[in-house]
Design an enzyme around this catalytic site. Structure first.
Site, PDB file in Angstrom:
ATOM      1  N   ASP A 191       0.823  -1.209   0.000  1.00  0.00           N
ATOM      2  CA  ASP A 191       0.000   0.000   0.000  1.00  0.00           C
ATOM      3  C   ASP A 191       0.862   1.265   0.000  1.00  0.00           C
ATOM      4  O   ASP A 191       1.977   1.257   0.519  1.00  0.00           O
ATOM      5  CB  ASP A 191      -0.901  -0.033   1.252  1.00  0.00           C
TER       6      ASP A 191
ATOM      7  N   HIS B  56       3.075   3.455  -8.805  1.00  0.00           N
ATOM      8  CA  HIS B  56       2.875   2.021  -9.070  1.00  0.00           C
ATOM      9  C   HIS B  56       4.109   1.429  -9.756  1.00  0.00           C
ATOM     10  O   HIS B  56       4.511   0.311  -9.465  1.00  0.00           O
ATOM     11  CB  HIS B  56       1.627   1.811  -9.932  1.00  0.00           C
TER      12      HIS B  56
ATOM     13  N   LEU C 251      10.640 -20.929  -4.415  1.00  0.00           N
ATOM     14  CA  LEU C 251       9.761 -19.924  -3.802  1.00  0.00           C
ATOM     15  C   LEU C 251       8.448 -19.908  -4.566  1.00  0.00           C
ATOM     16  O   LEU C 251       8.453 -19.833  -5.796  1.00  0.00           O
ATOM     17  CB  LEU C 251      10.438 -18.549  -3.888  1.00  0.00           C
TER      18      LEU C 251
HETATM   19  C1  FPP Z   1      -1.789   0.307  -3.288  1.00  0.00           C
HETATM   20  O1  FPP Z   1      -1.339   1.614  -3.432  1.00  0.00           O
HETATM   21  C2  FPP Z   1      -1.294  -0.542  -4.328  1.00  0.00           C
HETATM   22  C3  FPP Z   1      -2.067  -1.099  -5.324  1.00  0.00           C
HETATM   23  C4  FPP Z   1      -3.501  -0.857  -5.470  1.00  0.00           C
HETATM   24  C5  FPP Z   1      -1.503  -1.968  -6.309  1.00  0.00           C
HETATM   25  C6  FPP Z   1      -0.201  -2.612  -5.963  1.00  0.00           C
HETATM   26  C7  FPP Z   1       0.466  -2.862  -7.235  1.00  0.00           C
HETATM   27  C8  FPP Z   1       1.800  -2.835  -7.460  1.00  0.00           C
HETATM   28  C9  FPP Z   1       2.838  -2.660  -6.420  1.00  0.00           C
HETATM   29  C10 FPP Z   1       2.286  -2.968  -8.822  1.00  0.00           C
HETATM   30  C11 FPP Z   1       1.622  -4.006  -9.657  1.00  0.00           C
HETATM   31  C12 FPP Z   1       1.950  -5.406  -9.274  1.00  0.00           C
HETATM   32  C13 FPP Z   1       2.426  -6.319 -10.147  1.00  0.00           C
HETATM   33  C14 FPP Z   1       2.527  -7.759  -9.753  1.00  0.00           C
HETATM   34  C15 FPP Z   1       2.830  -5.926 -11.472  1.00  0.00           C
HETATM   35  P1  FPP Z   1      -2.431   2.753  -3.562  1.00  0.00           P
HETATM   36  O2  FPP Z   1      -2.588   3.092  -4.984  1.00  0.00           O
HETATM   37  O3  FPP Z   1      -3.699   2.331  -2.899  1.00  0.00           O
HETATM   38  O4  FPP Z   1      -1.732   3.896  -2.773  1.00  0.00           O
HETATM   39  P2  FPP Z   1      -2.467   5.046  -1.939  1.00  0.00           P
HETATM   40  O5  FPP Z   1      -3.249   4.357  -0.857  1.00  0.00           O
HETATM   41  O6  FPP Z   1      -1.309   5.820  -1.419  1.00  0.00           O
HETATM   42  O7  FPP Z   1      -3.331   5.805  -2.896  1.00  0.00           O
END
Ligand code: FPP
Length: 252
Positions: free
Chosen positions: A26, A43, A137
């Site tokens: 997150d 991201h 893994l």
């Molecule tokens: C939360 O941050 C994260 C996500 C919704 C997506 C997590 C995805 C990745 C790390 C990259 C994609 C993964 C792969 C396997 C390619 P948020 O957007 O909710 O952050 P915020 O709460 O600060 O807005």
């Protein structure tokens, strides 16, 4: 010990530290906003953090890593952001699959595939097929995943078996239902880490995390690295796990 007690102890009978980590990655958006960058950049940097953490997981002897990469609820985000996240998954598989395979990583995918674009399904299938025999893994990618939806899918399959006369309802207990979840052979997480300071599960592995140790770290996901992982492991090691009993079982 009852069957239910055995099942909640899954993954716990080891003396060499946590074997299964689950990650809620997150804070990508806030990381980007704090730097005046577009959320997509957060991201993108999140994927770089993921690469670092998969490498660190190898080095630390972790056997299973489950990552929350797109939740069933993330569909409520703007279409452009959904497109960015899907694009990152596509690129991650295209660019990193060979390296993951070389490093002995088995890719597993949990979540609902129905309704996903055909090319995404093909890539997910390809990743699972290519790495099927790897044992170093398990990288479990939760994609279009929600825990309530997973449990409902399991219940539906059981209900169908009952309706078809293939199962006696009296045989259904927690262990049986658990066998109908998306990756029943993966031990339950020992440690669940959520970054960015939020302290909730957000519909992630709610069945499997019943006895996981929860560690909430204040940093945003793009800043997460091996040192942060080691700190979370140290916190885990200070916990006592009792699995509903009275006898403390130290976490490591
Ligand atoms: C939360 O941050 C994260 C996500 C919704 C997506 C997590 C995805 C990745 C790390 C990259 C994609 C993964 C792969 C396997 C390619 P948020 O957007 O909710 O952050 P915020 O709460 O600060 O807005």
């Amino acid at each position: 010990m009852s069957n239910a007690a055995v099942s909640v102890r899954q993954g716990a009978d080891r003396s060499d530290g946590p074997l299964h980590f689950a990650l809620i990655m997150d804070g990508n958006g806030r990381w980007a906003a704090a730097r005046g960058l577009p959320r997509a950049e957060g991201h993108r940097r999140g994927v770089e953090a993921l690469r670092r953490v998969v490498r660190a997981a190898h080095e630390l002897g972790i056997r299973h890593l489950t990552i929350f990469s797109f939740s069933a609820e993330n569909w409520s985000r703007p279409a452009s952001e959904i497109g960015d996240l899907f694009g990152l998954l596509r690129r991650f598989i295209r660019n990193d699959l060979a390296t993951l395979h070389r490093d002995g990583v088995r890719v597993r995918v949990i979540g609902e595939r129905e309704g996903l674009d055909g090319d995404i399904c093909s890539l997910l299938n390809e990743a699972e097929e290519l790495t099927r025999s790897n044992t170093r893994l398990n990288l479990v990618v939760a994609f279009n995943y929600g825990s309530r939806q997973e449990i409902a899918r399991a219940a539906k399959r059981l209900a169908r078996e009952v309706a078809e006369g293939k199962r006696d309802p009296d045989t259904i207990d927690a262990d049986v239902l658990g066998q109908y979840l998306d990756a029943p052979d993966i031990p339950h997480p020992d440690l669940l880490i959520r970054t960015s300071g939020e302290q909730r599960l957000s519909n992630f592995l709610m069945w499997q995390a019943a006895y996981s140790e929860l560690v909430f770290v204040p940093i945003h996901w793009p800043d997460f690295d091996k040192a942060a992982l080691e700190e979370a492991i140290a916190e885990y090691a200070r916990r006592e796990r009792r699995f509903g009993g009275l006898v403390a079982k130290t976490a490591s």
